[in-house]
Design a protein around this motif. Structure first.
Motif, PDB file in Angstrom:
ATOM      1  N   LEU A   1       0.831  -1.201   0.000  1.00 26.07           N
ATOM      2  CA  LEU A   1       0.000   0.000   0.000  1.00 26.07           C
ATOM      3  C   LEU A   1       0.870   1.256   0.000  1.00 26.07           C
ATOM      4  O   LEU A   1       0.580   2.228  -0.712  1.00 26.07           O
ATOM      5  N   ASP A   2       1.944   1.237   0.779  1.00 24.06           N
ATOM      6  CA  ASP A   2       2.849   2.393   0.821  1.00 24.06           C
ATOM      7  C   ASP A   2       3.499   2.636  -0.537  1.00 24.06           C
ATOM      8  O   ASP A   2       3.802   3.780  -0.899  1.00 24.06           O
ATOM      9  N   ALA A   3       3.718   1.559  -1.297  1.00 29.55           N
ATOM     10  CA  ALA A   3       4.340   1.671  -2.612  1.00 29.55           C
ATOM     11  C   ALA A   3       3.323   1.953  -3.717  1.00 29.55           C
ATOM     12  O   ALA A   3       3.693   2.095  -4.881  1.00 29.55           O
ATOM     13  N   GLY A   4       2.053   2.031  -3.345  1.00 30.10           N
ATOM     14  CA  GLY A   4       1.014   2.273  -4.337  1.00 30.10           C
ATOM     15  C   GLY A   4       0.736   1.104  -5.240  1.00 30.10           C
ATOM     16  O   GLY A   4       0.251   1.268  -6.364  1.00 30.10           O
ATOM     17  N   GLU A   5       1.016  -0.123  -4.757  1.00 26.51           N
ATOM     18  CA  GLU A   5       0.817  -1.317  -5.569  1.00 26.51           C
ATOM     19  C   GLU A   5      -0.530  -1.960  -5.262  1.00 26.51           C
ATOM     20  O   GLU A   5      -0.972  -1.965  -4.103  1.00 26.51           O
TER      21      GLU A   5
ATOM     22  N   ALA B   1     -10.305 -11.404   8.979  1.00 27.29           N
ATOM     23  CA  ALA B   1     -10.657 -10.569  10.124  1.00 27.29           C
ATOM     24  C   ALA B   1      -9.401 -10.138  10.880  1.00 27.29           C
ATOM     25  O   ALA B   1      -9.294  -8.981  11.319  1.00 27.29           O
ATOM     26  N   VAL B   2      -8.446 -11.054  11.039  1.00 30.93           N
ATOM     27  CA  VAL B   2      -7.192 -10.719  11.711  1.00 30.93           C
ATOM     28  C   VAL B   2      -6.460  -9.617  10.943  1.00 30.93           C
ATOM     29  O   VAL B   2      -5.946  -8.653  11.537  1.00 30.93           O
ATOM     30  N   LEU B   3      -6.426  -9.746   9.627  1.00 26.93           N
ATOM     31  CA  LEU B   3      -5.712  -8.762   8.818  1.00 26.93           C
ATOM     32  C   LEU B   3      -6.420  -7.416   8.796  1.00 26.93           C
ATOM     33  O   LEU B   3      -5.769  -6.368   8.859  1.00 26.93           O
ATOM     34  N   ARG B   4      -7.738  -7.428   8.710  1.00 25.48           N
ATOM     35  CA  ARG B   4      -8.470  -6.166   8.714  1.00 25.48           C
ATOM     36  C   ARG B   4      -8.207  -5.387   9.999  1.00 25.48           C
ATOM     37  O   ARG B   4      -8.038  -4.162   9.981  1.00 25.48           O
ATOM     38  N   GLU B   5      -8.178  -6.106  11.101  1.00 26.45           N
ATOM     39  CA  GLU B   5      -7.902  -5.438  12.372  1.00 26.45           C
ATOM     40  C   GLU B   5      -6.487  -4.890  12.399  1.00 26.45           C
ATOM     41  O   GLU B   5      -6.242  -3.769  12.863  1.00 26.45           O
ATOM     42  N   ALA B   6      -5.529  -5.665  11.886  1.00 28.48           N
ATOM     43  CA  ALA B   6      -4.133  -5.223  11.881  1.00 28.48           C
ATOM     44  C   ALA B   6      -3.913  -4.035  10.956  1.00 28.48           C
ATOM     45  O   ALA B   6      -3.107  -3.141  11.245  1.00 28.48           O
ATOM     46  N   LEU B   7      -4.647  -3.990   9.843  1.00 29.61           N
ATOM     47  CA  LEU B   7      -4.444  -2.940   8.848  1.00 29.61           C
ATOM     48  C   LEU B   7      -5.213  -1.671   9.165  1.00 29.61           C
ATOM     49  O   LEU B   7      -4.857  -0.594   8.679  1.00 29.61           O
TER      50      LEU B   7
ATOM     51  N   GLY C   1      -6.264   1.028   6.472  1.00 34.97           N
ATOM     52  CA  GLY C   1      -5.582   0.579   5.266  1.00 34.97           C
ATOM     53  C   GLY C   1      -6.278  -0.573   4.573  1.00 34.97           C
ATOM     54  O   GLY C   1      -6.070  -0.792   3.373  1.00 34.97           O
ATOM     55  N   ALA C   2      -7.116  -1.321   5.313  1.00 34.87           N
ATOM     56  CA  ALA C   2      -7.820  -2.453   4.723  1.00 34.87           C
ATOM     57  C   ALA C   2      -8.747  -2.016   3.592  1.00 34.87           C
ATOM     58  O   ALA C   2      -9.071  -2.811   2.705  1.00 34.87           O
ATOM     59  N   ASP C   3      -9.164  -0.742   3.607  1.00 35.12           N
ATOM     60  CA  ASP C   3     -10.060  -0.258   2.552  1.00 35.12           C
ATOM     61  C   ASP C   3      -9.383  -0.248   1.187  1.00 35.12           C
ATOM     62  O   ASP C   3     -10.063  -0.241   0.159  1.00 35.12           O
ATOM     63  N   GLY C   4      -8.063  -0.243   1.171  1.00 34.92           N
ATOM     64  CA  GLY C   4      -7.335  -0.233  -0.098  1.00 34.92           C
ATOM     65  C   GLY C   4      -6.951  -1.603  -0.594  1.00 34.92           C
ATOM     66  O   GLY C   4      -6.174  -1.725  -1.550  1.00 34.92           O
ATOM     67  N   VAL C   5      -7.486  -2.655   0.043  1.00 33.35           N
ATOM     68  CA  VAL C   5      -7.134  -4.034  -0.281  1.00 33.35           C
ATOM     69  C   VAL C   5      -8.344  -4.759  -0.848  1.00 33.35           C
ATOM     70  O   VAL C   5      -9.468  -4.583  -0.364  1.00 33.35           O
TER      71      VAL C   5
END
Length: 314
Positions: A38-42, A54-60, A63-67
């Motif tokens: 996400l930081d690299a705009g990829e 769910a684990v990743l959404r909480e961690a992100l 930022g999860a909105d961009g995935v």
């Protein structure tokens, strides 16, 4: 190497396995990979079992909105469908590096599913060779059998474990792994073969439809079975020596299985796993349709011919 960088100059495709043991390790390893993208705009696709999302959404966090997320228990129920989905995502961003998280094997998958998912992991290296993409594959080493983890070392050129990134000393040619996945298929107790040849495909479809009416399959899934059987038997006539045999049975857990055998060869191991071109003539269209219809497709390509086992749940 002691860092966790997963790109390498001169090698645009990178395929690391991430070995994790706890949810915290998962969130740190996979979450860090996604945040870097996400930081690299990829563009980022995360295809993991539902609970992992769910684990990743909480961690992100935000930022999860961009995935782009996909539930691998649905996308990868049949491992033969995964590769096309990953390539389809990368194709939408041609000319840009794509980052993908794909977790095709998790505790509880059957041995048959694991073998086909392992075959998928090996074929990724062939299908994505030369493409600017990184596919990170997490493995729950605390819950998976040792043999599955050992195969991950064979299918991934790069390993990430305990915060370290190293080349895999056990990585080997995808063709070798695929051959090892061709374990003998168990024989059903009662499934008499139906032989067929030119001009008999209508009879074969009628036979499959009549037989399936005695199972617990819904009308929609019965139609899927008949269509898949039709594609497989048509391939026998076109590419498998002009004739073949069909067997049908139900397993103890209620799964319906259709097996088609003929004298064919699988010249391209990626056939059916990649979306065929509209004007393509490589013979992959029928196998593509079969993979889209079935809950599992077991492929055995041997010296005596080709066997397809097509699994359907209710």
């Amino acid at each position: 190497m002691t860092d966790t960088e997963t790109t390498s100059p001169g090698h645009p495709f990178v395929h690391p396995a991430l070995f994790y043991r706890t949810p915290d390790e998962y969130a740190a390893g996979v979450g860090g990979f996604v945040r870097d993208a996400l930081d690299a705009g990829e563009p980022v696709l995360v295809a993991v079992p539902g609970g992992r999302s769910a684990v990743l959404r909480e961690a992100l966090g935000a930022g999860a909105d961009g995935v782009e997320f996909a539930d691998m228990t649905e996308l990868g129920r049949n491992p033969g469908r995964i590769l096309a989905a990953l390539q389809g995502f990368a194709d939408r961003y041609r000319g840009r590096p794509a980052r993908i998280v794909g977790e095709p094997i998790w505790p509880g998958r059957s041995r048959s599913e694991v073998l086909e998912a392992t075959r998928h992991e090996a074929l990724i290296n062939t299908a994505f060779a030369g493409r600017p993409a990184t596919i990170l594959c997490p493995y729950d080493v605390s819950g998976l059998p040792d043999a599955v983890v050992a195969d991950a070392r064979r299918t991934h050129p790069t390993l990430i474990e305990n915060g370290r990134t190293d080349s895999s000393a056990d990585y080997c040619d995808p063709a070798v792994v695929c051959a090892d996945c061709d374990e003998p298929l168990p024989e059903p107790s009662n499934a008499p073969p139906l032989s067929y040849g030119a001009g008999q495909l209508g009879e074969v479809r009628e036979h499959a439809d009549a037989w399936a009416r005695g199972t617990a399959l819904s009308p929609g899934r019965r139609a899927d079975l008949v269509l898949a059987v039709g594609e497989a038997t048509a391939n026998s006539l076109a590419h498998g020596g002009g004739r073949g045999t069909l067997r049908l049975w139900t397993t103890a857990d209620g799964t319906v299985v259709a097996e088609v055998r003929d004298n064919g060869r699988l010249k391209n191991p990626l056939a059916g796993r990649r979306r065929p071109e509209i004007t393509g003539t490589d013979g992959g269209r029928g196998l593509w349709i079969i993979h889209q219809l079935c809950d599992l497709v077991e492929v055995r390509a041997g010296a005596t011919g080709l066997t397809l086992r097509l699994h359907f749940s209710g």
